[in-house]
Design a protein around this motif. Structure first.
Motif, PDB file in Angstrom:
ATOM      1  N   PRO A 263      -6.945 -68.109 -12.116  1.00  0.00           N
ATOM      2  CA  PRO A 263      -7.364 -66.843 -11.498  1.00  0.00           C
ATOM      3  C   PRO A 263      -6.125 -66.119 -10.975  1.00  0.00           C
ATOM      4  N   TYR A 264      -6.060 -64.802 -11.151  1.00  0.00           N
ATOM      5  CA  TYR A 264      -4.861 -64.089 -10.669  1.00  0.00           C
ATOM      6  C   TYR A 264      -5.141 -62.659 -10.185  1.00  0.00           C
ATOM      7  N   ILE A 265      -6.402 -62.360  -9.910  1.00  0.00           N
ATOM      8  CA  ILE A 265      -6.728 -61.006  -9.443  1.00  0.00           C
ATOM      9  C   ILE A 265      -6.756 -60.980  -7.907  1.00  0.00           C
ATOM     10  N   GLU A 266      -6.261 -59.882  -7.340  1.00  0.00           N
ATOM     11  CA  GLU A 266      -6.254 -59.729  -5.882  1.00  0.00           C
ATOM     12  C   GLU A 266      -7.698 -59.673  -5.374  1.00  0.00           C
ATOM     13  N   ASN A 267      -7.965 -60.257  -4.203  1.00  0.00           N
ATOM     14  CA  ASN A 267      -9.377 -60.355  -3.784  1.00  0.00           C
ATOM     15  C   ASN A 267     -10.036 -59.026  -3.445  1.00  0.00           C
ATOM     16  N   ASN A 268      -9.239 -57.973  -3.253  1.00  0.00           N
ATOM     17  CA  ASN A 268      -9.888 -56.680  -2.960  1.00  0.00           C
ATOM     18  C   ASN A 268      -9.736 -55.686  -4.120  1.00  0.00           C
ATOM     19  N   ASN A 269      -9.437 -56.196  -5.312  1.00  0.00           N
ATOM     20  CA  ASN A 269      -9.231 -55.310  -6.463  1.00  0.00           C
ATOM     21  C   ASN A 269     -10.556 -54.631  -6.868  1.00  0.00           C
ATOM     22  N   ARG A 270     -10.511 -53.291  -6.988  1.00  0.00           N
ATOM     23  CA  ARG A 270     -11.725 -52.529  -7.304  1.00  0.00           C
ATOM     24  C   ARG A 270     -12.332 -52.929  -8.648  1.00  0.00           C
ATOM     25  N   TYR A 271     -11.450 -53.393  -9.530  1.00  0.00           N
ATOM     26  CA  TYR A 271     -11.862 -53.756 -10.883  1.00  0.00           C
ATOM     27  C   TYR A 271     -12.933 -54.863 -10.892  1.00  0.00           C
ATOM     28  N   LEU A 272     -12.980 -55.633  -9.802  1.00  0.00           N
ATOM     29  CA  LEU A 272     -13.954 -56.731  -9.731  1.00  0.00           C
ATOM     30  C   LEU A 272     -15.398 -56.233  -9.628  1.00  0.00           C
ATOM     31  N   ASN A 273     -15.575 -54.955  -9.286  1.00  0.00           N
ATOM     32  CA  ASN A 273     -16.934 -54.410  -9.161  1.00  0.00           C
ATOM     33  C   ASN A 273     -17.379 -53.649 -10.393  1.00  0.00           C
ATOM     34  N   GLN A 274     -16.618 -53.744 -11.469  1.00  0.00           N
ATOM     35  CA  GLN A 274     -16.954 -52.979 -12.667  1.00  0.00           C
ATOM     36  C   GLN A 274     -17.032 -53.893 -13.890  1.00  0.00           C
ATOM     37  N   GLY A 275     -17.917 -53.510 -14.813  1.00  0.00           N
ATOM     38  CA  GLY A 275     -17.900 -54.147 -16.135  1.00  0.00           C
ATOM     39  C   GLY A 275     -18.217 -55.629 -16.153  1.00  0.00           C
ATOM     40  N   ASP A 276     -17.728 -56.286 -17.191  1.00  0.00           N
ATOM     41  CA  ASP A 276     -18.105 -57.677 -17.473  1.00  0.00           C
ATOM     42  C   ASP A 276     -17.735 -58.653 -16.352  1.00  0.00           C
ATOM     43  N   VAL A 277     -16.630 -58.416 -15.661  1.00  0.00           N
ATOM     44  CA  VAL A 277     -16.188 -59.409 -14.659  1.00  0.00           C
ATOM     45  C   VAL A 277     -17.224 -59.642 -13.566  1.00  0.00           C
ATOM     46  N   ARG A 278     -18.126 -58.680 -13.354  1.00  0.00           N
ATOM     47  CA  ARG A 278     -19.180 -58.866 -12.339  1.00  0.00           C
ATOM     48  C   ARG A 278     -20.066 -60.058 -12.682  1.00  0.00           C
TER      49      ARG A 278
END
Ligand code: GLN
Length: 288
Positions: A198-213
């Protein structure tokens, strides 16, 4: 869409209209509506995508239409295509996926390519940290029948899935174990350690979009700057690498300098980064 007969071409164009959203990746947006529609329809028809191009006038039967409509509905709700069809192709392998793990990404094939180009010895020992579906471990094993490859994952469901994928490809010689990073690793001297942590920052906006949800956050997020697990892996890998062994790490597209610095600080040599198909630095490696 009512239940009148539809041709392949009509079904595809209808599906594309339903997917008015974009897929996202940590490096930006991309429009996957066309390819998603084709993969979903090909799965319903039990055919390859090329068949859809060859037979656009062919009519779908009632059952095919029903299943396709259901798939399209799930995709419209945001579910990843790989979860709907149950698999993702990675390297030369068709791999089962589940919501327990990350869906293998094309950029991770770069890591496999780099590892293969290191020209390691025929009987090398290889460890894949956070193996998920087993994608990296199995791809390396399929290219190097003599390598002794172990994949580990903290999540027992992931371990079972990776074992399943190994059996499906007759790669049972790849060992999968449950381990929180190195906690259950007893063997010390690996010639190669690879990881897509895992390497995404915990507040990255990208986590609320698309497949990663729909993917487990444990496979995506790693602290404030996304580097918590990478720092831990680099600091511990030293104890598990043979002399001149390699550590190959996938990371975020803006993290290559930081990862290189951590490798340097831990005495790694021959440090370099490689770019993915989008021209972004995606993998950094160093030698013990
Ligand atoms: N590259 C993945 C993404 O952007 C993240 C994978 C990971 O954290 N290892 O969705």
């Amino acid at each position: 869409m009512d239940n009148l007969s539809f041709t392949i071409a009509q079904a595809l164009s209808w599906a594309r209209e339903q997917f008015s959203f974009h897929s996202v990746s940590d490096d930006g947006l991309y429009d996957s509506a066309a390819i998603d529609s084709k993969v979903l329809l090909a799965t319903c028809l039990h055919c390859e995508v090329i068949y859809l191009h060859t037979w656009p006038e062919k009519l779908l039967d009632k059952m095919q239409m029903k299943i396709f409509q259901e798939f399209v509905m799930q995709r419209s709700l945001g579910h990843p295509v790989a979860h709907i069809i149950g698999y993702r192709d990675f390297w030369s392998l068709r791999l089962k996926v589940s919501p327990a793990t990350l869906i293998p990404r094309p950029e991770t094939e770069l890591l496999v390519e780099i590892a293969l180009q290191l020209n390691l010895a025929e009987h090398s020992k290889v460890l894949d940290l956070g193996t998920g579906t087993g994608a990296i471990a199995l791809a390396l094993a399929t290219e190097n029948p003599q390598w002794m490859v172990t994949g580990l994952d903290k999540n027992t469901e992931a371990v079972a899935l990776a074992q399943d994928n190994a059996s499906m490809h007759k790669l049972e010689r790849v060992k999968f174990i449950q381990s929180d990073w190195f906690s259950a690793v007893t063997q010390q001297q690996f010639d190669l350690i690879v990881t897509n942590p895992p390497y995404i920052e915990n507040n990255n906006r990208y986590l609320n979009q698309g497949d990663v949800r729909f993917e487990p956050s444990s496979a995506l997020i790693s602290g404030m700057d996304g580097l918590d697990d990478i720092r831990l892996i680099i600091s511990q890998s030293k104890y598990y690498l043979a002399d001149n062994g390699w550590l190959v790490i996938e990371h975020g597209y803006q993290q290559s300098e930081q990862v290189s610095d951590v490798l340097k600080a831990h005495g790694f040599n021959k440090i370099r980064s490689e770019t993915d198909l989008n021209g972004l630095p995606r993998v950094t490696l160093g030698s013990n």
